[in-house]
Scaffold this motif. Structure first.
Motif, short mmCIF file in Angstrom:
data_model
loop_
_atom_site.label_atom_id
_atom_site.label_comp_id
_atom_site.label_asym_id
_atom_site.label_seq_id
_atom_site.Cartn_x
_atom_site.Cartn_y
_atom_site.Cartn_z
N ARG A 95 64.21 -67.48 -35.52
CA ARG A 95 63.90 -66.29 -34.72
C ARG A 95 64.26 -64.99 -35.42
O ARG A 95 63.71 -63.94 -35.08
CB ARG A 95 64.61 -66.33 -33.36
N VAL A 96 65.16 -65.03 -36.40
CA VAL A 96 65.57 -63.80 -37.07
C VAL A 96 64.64 -63.56 -38.25
O VAL A 96 64.70 -64.23 -39.28
CB VAL A 96 67.03 -63.89 -37.55
N ARG A 97 63.77 -62.58 -38.08
CA ARG A 97 62.77 -62.24 -39.10
C ARG A 97 63.06 -60.91 -39.78
O ARG A 97 62.61 -60.68 -40.91
CB ARG A 97 61.38 -62.17 -38.45
N ASP A 101 66.34 -58.19 -35.46
CA ASP A 101 66.53 -59.46 -34.77
C ASP A 101 67.98 -59.94 -34.79
O ASP A 101 68.32 -60.92 -34.11
CB ASP A 101 65.65 -60.55 -35.39
#
Length: 329
Positions: A95-97, A101
């Protein structure tokens, strides 16, 4: 008069090599160099006080100094300095792009008191605008379970922190139990080329250069500490060691600048050194307080904000009086 015999626990650095090998000698001192891994050096010095002079984690040095430590004193010699925006590791499909994020993420750390993490958390809060209480923090060994904090913590209100004893950051990242591994040492999967893990900031060098130009912060990772009993009996050792470390570093910089022969097994290293000096200065690794004041003050601010510094400290508070200034002619 016979020379003072001291043990020196220190990593294998080109800029300290001539002192460790005895090519350069600190006046009045006979050094026995013990070349150990960083983790072993820190563990044995902090736990058992085995060495007379030792390389030490800067964060633990600051934390223990603020707590009124009486076991060691410091000199402003910094054998390891590393920009750390390369140390954010994420799952490629996670989810961390982007930096934004990181808010709400689950971030794994080897120790809250790891020096590299202090700087990167400071960067998150002061440069990216992400409050540390907007993150869930999980502490574990990078590649092995069972790592624990080495200093007493007094975490700020609102910080969500959990120590994990039965897993490593590497495994938790691969399993999706954490979104980010924040570590000076790359997780094993990344080091092995596992495509499931990547750096959050692949352009880390450009980001680090920009941050340095803006702030003057060149992160100090390690410092040199002397056992207090040695210093109390021989206060002159502080300045004599500082001078010897400085001379060894000067010889290392001269080797890097010499293009007559290959002093390191890399092409164009002399040109690269010149380019780096254009960014960070003629002496890229300065010792002493004044040339490092922006970095020292920033770190002390971060450490205080993050609960690692029990009382406000100035850079002068970290080092013995004999090395706070130099004589001039």
């Amino acid at each position: 008069m016979s020379k003072l015999e001291l043990t020196l626990a220190l990593g294998d650095y080109d800029h300290t090599r001539d002192l460790a090998a005895g090519v350069i000698r600190a006046d009045g001192i006979e050094l026995t160099h013990l070349k150990l891994s960083i983790e072993e050096t820190f563990f044995r010095f902090l736990r058992f006080r085995e060495f007379d002079v030792s390389e030490m984690s800067f964060a633990k040095f600051v934390t223990m100094t603020a707590q009124g430590n009486a076991f060691f004193v410091g000199i402003p010699v910094f054998p390891s300095r590393v920009f750390r925006l390369s140390s954010f590791y994420v799952r490629s499909e996670g989810r961390v792009r982007s930096a934004a994020d990181l808010a709400g993420a689950r971030i794994g750390i080897p120790e809250w008191g790891q020096t590299a993490s202090v700087y990167t958390r400071g960067y998150m809060e002061h440069e990216l605008g992400i409050p540390l209480d907007r993150v869930e923090w999980l502490q574990a060994g990078v590649n092995q379970p069972g790592r624990v904090e080495k200093v007493k913590l007094d975490l700020p209100p609102g910080i969500r922190y959990t120590a994990v004893a039965d897993a490593s950051l590497d495994q938790m990242l691969l399993d999706g139990r954490i979104d980010v591994a924040l570590s000076a040492r790359p997780p094993r999967s990344f080091a092995a080329g596992d495509a499931r893990v990547r750096r959050l900031f692949p352009d880390f060098q450009a980001r680090e250069e920009a941050h340095y130009r803006k702030t003057g912060i060149f992160p100090i990772m390690h410092v040199i500490a002397i056992r207090s009993d040695i210093y109390a009996e021989n206060p002159w050792v502080a300045m004599n060691l500082l001078k010897a470390f400085d001379e060894a570093k000067g010889r290392s910089l001269a080797r890097l600048a010499d293009i007559t022969a290959s002093h390191a097994p890399l092409p164009w290293i002399g040109d690269f050194a010149t380019k780096m000096q254009a960014i960070v200065g003629a002496d890229p690794f300065p010792y002493g307080i004044e040339p490092n004041r922006p970095t020292l003050e920033a770190f002390l601010q971060y450490a205080r904000e993050q609960g690692l510094c029990a009382r406000p400290l100035t850079p002068e508070d970290l080092f013995v009086p004999e090395v706070r200034s130099r004589y001039r002619i």
